[in-house]
Design an enzyme around this catalytic site. Structure first.
Site, PDB file in Angstrom:
ATOM      1  N   PHE A  54       0.855  -1.175   0.000  1.00  0.00           N
ATOM      2  CA  PHE A  54       0.000   0.000   0.000  1.00  0.00           C
ATOM      3  C   PHE A  54       0.896   1.232   0.000  1.00  0.00           C
ATOM      4  O   PHE A  54       1.598   1.503   0.975  1.00  0.00           O
ATOM      5  CB  PHE A  54      -0.942   0.058   1.196  1.00  0.00           C
ATOM      6  CG  PHE A  54      -1.847   1.268   1.129  1.00  0.00           C
ATOM      7  CD1 PHE A  54      -2.979   1.252   0.334  1.00  0.00           C
ATOM      8  CD2 PHE A  54      -1.535   2.427   1.812  1.00  0.00           C
ATOM      9  CE1 PHE A  54      -3.797   2.373   0.223  1.00  0.00           C
ATOM     10  CE2 PHE A  54      -2.340   3.556   1.720  1.00  0.00           C
ATOM     11  CZ  PHE A  54      -3.482   3.531   0.925  1.00  0.00           C
ATOM     12  N   ASP A  61       9.480   2.968   1.721  1.00  0.00           N
ATOM     13  CA  ASP A  61       8.286   3.733   2.060  1.00  0.00           C
ATOM     14  C   ASP A  61       8.099   3.678   3.572  1.00  0.00           C
ATOM     15  O   ASP A  61       7.615   2.691   4.117  1.00  0.00           O
ATOM     16  CB  ASP A  61       7.071   3.160   1.336  1.00  0.00           C
ATOM     17  CG  ASP A  61       5.802   3.977   1.574  1.00  0.00           C
ATOM     18  OD1 ASP A  61       5.768   4.734   2.568  1.00  0.00           O
ATOM     19  OD2 ASP A  61       4.856   3.845   0.795  1.00  0.00           O
ATOM     20  N   LYS A  99       2.658  11.541   6.774  1.00  0.00           N
ATOM     21  CA  LYS A  99       1.814  11.340   7.949  1.00  0.00           C
ATOM     22  C   LYS A  99       2.339  12.087   9.168  1.00  0.00           C
ATOM     23  O   LYS A  99       2.063  13.255   9.346  1.00  0.00           O
ATOM     24  CB  LYS A  99       1.614   9.849   8.205  1.00  0.00           C
ATOM     25  CG  LYS A  99       0.810   9.165   7.097  1.00  0.00           C
ATOM     26  CD  LYS A  99       0.262   7.833   7.511  1.00  0.00           C
ATOM     27  CE  LYS A  99      -0.458   7.148   6.354  1.00  0.00           C
ATOM     28  NZ  LYS A  99      -1.693   7.830   5.926  1.00  0.00           N
TER      29      LYS A  99
END
Length: 413
Positions: free
Chosen positions: A154, A239, A268
């Site tokens: 993801f 990531d 984030k």
């Protein structure tokens, strides 16, 4: 925290959770399936809904709220900057940009920073940089660069990113898809080695797969990814948008393996739960391939984002949050592992991040999430039978126990 007064019904304004949910259902696209909780205030590890009910946050915005809700240092940095300057665009310099880039590079042990907004933008940017590096430095023929990715990944939901997703909910009906990606099983170093060719620009991998259920790869896998990249002249892109910035007990999840990537994508928590801030950080030899006009963002690296990002870097530079995540994470995983055989089939993860697979015969992940919310704990399922737990790093041991006690009760019923 004081209870929130209900809105007066005489004005026709929404006043109950159902009113607000009905507004969402009527006027917004249905691309999410939230729990029926309407949050109006928050502080630390706690949120309060429009009716004044308090909930313990066990999700922390999928790691965007690593420092909890409204951390005083972050709110102060944002407030001060709001009173000075919020946006210039990159047409001009501003007094926060270079400082943020230097401080983030020094924190992460890298040489250069490319600022963006969302995590998906950071991944898209890393893909563009890797392709340009492949053509200009490695000598891959134009239009033939490939990036190897892992199944069950993801990395976001843009058209390019969903082109190499194996999640049909994210991918179906959004084609035609972007070419140039090769998918191999996560954790399978042999499959990765076989997929790398002379046209491979990079390997893009999550050190821990979040959406897949907080999946930690087997020992030595990430080190082998690094070795293969070195051997075959391929970039390693990590990531760390969910796994980074102290979530796992180290600054970066790769740090647990003693492995360094050529590029990292961050997001984030970099925005402190206040606004979207993302970045690609890495070596000058790779990020330096970009030249003026080849990539950009109106809001990327804006003064407000940089001021908040600098405050986030300041919090991380002390090591306090990495230590909290490691120590409290050990407690979290100890208690969750004790539930294996008592409603839990498997626990995965690292630090204050856990995937809890519910045993067959128990509630679905959605049912468990609703039952937890009814007991004042906010969590969310990923896939059918796995709960993803990522409480804010400011949470206390006693608050952790409240959440795990609630889970124990849900599973016992």
């Amino acid at each position: 925290m004081t209870a929130i007064a209900e809105h007066p019904t005489t004005t026709g304004e929404p006043c109950s959770p159902g009113d607000f949910i009905a507004l969402d259902e009527e006027w917004s696209t249905h691309n999410y399936h939230p729990l029926p909780v309407v949050i109006a205030e928050a502080e630390g590890a706690w949120v309060t809904d429009v009716s004044g009910h308090r909930y313990l946050d066990f999700l922390a915005g999928y790691s965007a709220l690593n420092f909890g809700h409204r951390h005083p240092a972050l709110v102060a940095a944002a407030t001060e900057q709001l009173n000075r300057l919020t946006l210039t665009s990159r047409a001009f310099h501003h007094d926060q940009f270079g400082l943020f880039c230097r401080e983030l590079a020094e924190l992460t042990g890298t040489e250069m920073v490319l600022t963006m907004n969302s995590g998906a933008e950071a991944v898209e940017s890393a893909i563009k940089v890797a392709r340009k590096w492949a053509y200009r430095v490695k000598g891959v023929p134009q239009g033939q660069a490939q990036i190897v990715v892992a199944g069950s990944n993801f990395h976001g939901r843009t058209t390019t990113i969903i082109s190499f997703s194996t999640d049909e909910d994210a991918r179906a009906d959004f084609g035609p898809y972007t070419p140039g990606f090769v998918v191999v099983p996560y954790g399978d170093a042999a499959a990765l080695a076989a997929a790398i060719t002379e046209h491979t620009a990079a390997v893009l991998v999550e050190p821990i797969q979040g959406e897949a259920g907080v999946v930690v790869p087997g020992p030595g896998y990430l080190a082998e990814v690094r070795r293969l990249c070195d051997e075959r002249n391929v970039l390693m892109i990590a990531d760390e948008i969910q796994s980074g910035l102290a979530r796992t007990g180290r600054l970066l999840a790769l740090d647990h393996e003693g492995v360094r990537a050529d590029l990292y994508t961050l997001g984030k928590a970099l925005g402190g739960g206040i606004l979207p801030v993302s970045a690609v950080v890495g070596s000058r030899a790779v990020l330096g391939v970009l030249q003026p006009g080849q990539h950009g963002s109106t809001f990327g690296g804006n003064p407000l984002a940089c001021a908040v990002g600098r405050a986030v870097v300041g919090l991380l530079s002390t090591g306090e949050f990495q230590q909290r995540s490691a120590e409290l994470g050990a407690h979290l995983h100890g208690r969750l592992n004790a539930l294996i055989g008592h409603g839990v089939a498997k626990v995965s993860g690292r630090g204050l991040w856990a995937g809890v697979e519910i045993a067959p015969g128990g509630p679905t992940g959605r049912e468990a999430s609703k039952a937890l919310a009814a007991r004042g704990v906010l969590c969310k399922e990923t896939h059918d039978n796995t709960l993803r737990m990522a409480p804010p790093l400011v949470i206390t041991k006693e608050e952790l126990d409240l959440g795990i006690d609630a889970l124990t009760e849900v599973l016992s019923r």
